[in-house]
Design an enzyme around this catalytic site. Structure first.
Site, PDB file in Angstrom:
ATOM      1  N   GLU A 103       0.835  -1.442   0.098  1.00  0.00           N
ATOM      2  CA  GLU A 103      -0.156  -0.248   0.054  1.00  0.00           C
ATOM      3  C   GLU A 103       0.379   0.924   0.381  1.00  0.00           C
ATOM      4  O   GLU A 103       0.133   2.249  -0.622  1.00  0.00           O
ATOM      5  CB  GLU A 103      -0.968  -0.067   1.597  1.00  0.00           C
ATOM      6  N   HIS A 155      -4.278  -2.646   2.167  1.00  0.00           N
ATOM      7  CA  HIS A 155      -3.895  -1.799   3.207  1.00  0.00           C
ATOM      8  C   HIS A 155      -3.386  -3.052   4.233  1.00  0.00           C
ATOM      9  O   HIS A 155      -2.680  -2.764   5.045  1.00  0.00           O
ATOM     10  CB  HIS A 155      -4.753  -0.327   3.972  1.00  0.00           C
TER      11      HIS A 155
END
Length: 339
Positions: free
Chosen positions: A10, A307
């Site tokens: 991410e 994430h």
């Protein structure tokens, strides 16, 4: 020295925050390159720098490269010390993200701690303080951790000026937990916070929420704040269940209509409602590190984000644990176990 690539996965600030937390807890130093490489403005911003400064005070460590805009940082932790700490971000940079980096560490301190932060408490790029109070802290309490967070003053983007205080009791050992279902719903309500903004904005946002989710008038609440805490507007939808609480927030901006703000909050809420998972994306991200410290556990979640996968990789670098993401019967799950 653990080597980390801030451009991996991410590529945001979570890599740095998780690394700071885990370095202080494990005593392992690290070096991170390409900090926040995938962001529009790479490198350390004010809130990330304050997280590093807070970490240095809490553990008496050393850091090289701790400067605004820096993309390389070396961090060598010392022993964690409990006590009273105060930090000022100085902008609308997120207080909650700094808290999430330091609070798990203070659970391992030798005595109770108080952490007082001044800065942004409600901005679009971070969870609001109510998310920590309602969604995160109760789940940690079920694992044996006692953290009390108090919001003294709202701080909206871009002015900031908010104040939040956290009190942390030492916790010798976190207990593994699993949350595979959310249970029965206890409450659902929407709050429209306005400071230095006409109340009609809040009323229109709430009207849109009521129409979209078929919520009644007693579930739609205007929260008027002193004008000097603004200008600012946040629409917050809270869902309380037996085993989980979720908070979904959208923020008003000059170019945003009330309908657009309401749509953002409702859309995210609907995704969670339709998923049947215990946790939504952000709470899932924030529970990964505590479960790893406990040595095991898991939960269902409404979305496995990049994430989350990136966070798992960072945690596995510091701790002898392994994360597994799976999908069965249309529901995603995350489990962590020792290796």
């Amino acid at each position: 020295m653990i080597e980390l690539d801030g451009a991996a996965g991410e590529g945001g600030g979570q890599i740095l925050r998780s690394a700071l937390t885990l370095a202080m807890i494990t005593g392992q130093p690290f070096r991170i390159r390409n900090i926040r490489a995938n962001r529009t403005k790479p490198g350390l911003m004010r809130q990330h720098l304050v997280a590093v400064e807070a970490a240095l005070q809490v553990c008496g460590g050393e850091a090289a490269g701790a400067a605004l805009g820096s993309q390389d940082l070396t961090f060598v932790p010392g022993p964690v010390k409990g006590g009273d700490y105060a930090f000022a971000i100085g902008t609308a940079g997120s207080c909650t993200l700094v808290l999430q980096a330091v609070l798990p560490v203070l659970l391992k301190a030798d005595k109770p701690s108080t952490l007082r932060l001044a800065g942004g408490t409600h901005n679009p790029m971070a969870p609001p303080v109510q998310f920590l109070q309602r969604a995160w802290c109760p789940r940690l309490a079920e694992m044996g951790a006692h953290i009390d967070i108090r919001l003294e003053r709202f701080g909206f983007y871009p002015a900031g000026g908010g104040v939040v205080e956290a009190r942390v009791e030492p916790c010798t050992e976190l207990r593994p937990r699993t949350w595979m279902g959310r249970g029965e719903r206890r409450a659902a309500y929407a709050e429209a916070f306005v400071a230095g903004v006409p109340e009609r904005v809040a009323l229109r946002e709430l009207e849109c929420v009521g129409q979209a989710l078929h919520w009644h008038e007693d579930q739609l609440l205007v929260r008027s704040l002193p004008a000097n805490q603004g200008p600012g507007n946040a629409l917050m939808l809270t869902l309380e269940y037996d085993h989980a609480t979720e908070v979904f927030t959208a923020f008003g901006e000059k170019s945003f209509s009330s309908e657009r703000v309401a749509h953002q909050a409702v859309q995210r809420t609907r995704q969670y409602l339709e998923s049947r998972a215990a946790f939504a994306e952000y709470l899932a991200d924030q529970m990964m590190l505590p479960l790893a410290l406990a040595g095991g556990g898991g939960f269902t979640l409404d979305e496995v984000s990049m994430h989350a996968r990136t966070n798992a990789q960072v945690i596995e670098t510091f701790l002898p644990v392994c994360f597994a993401f799976d999908r069965q019967d249309g529901i995603d799950s995350c489990t962590v176990a020792g290796r």
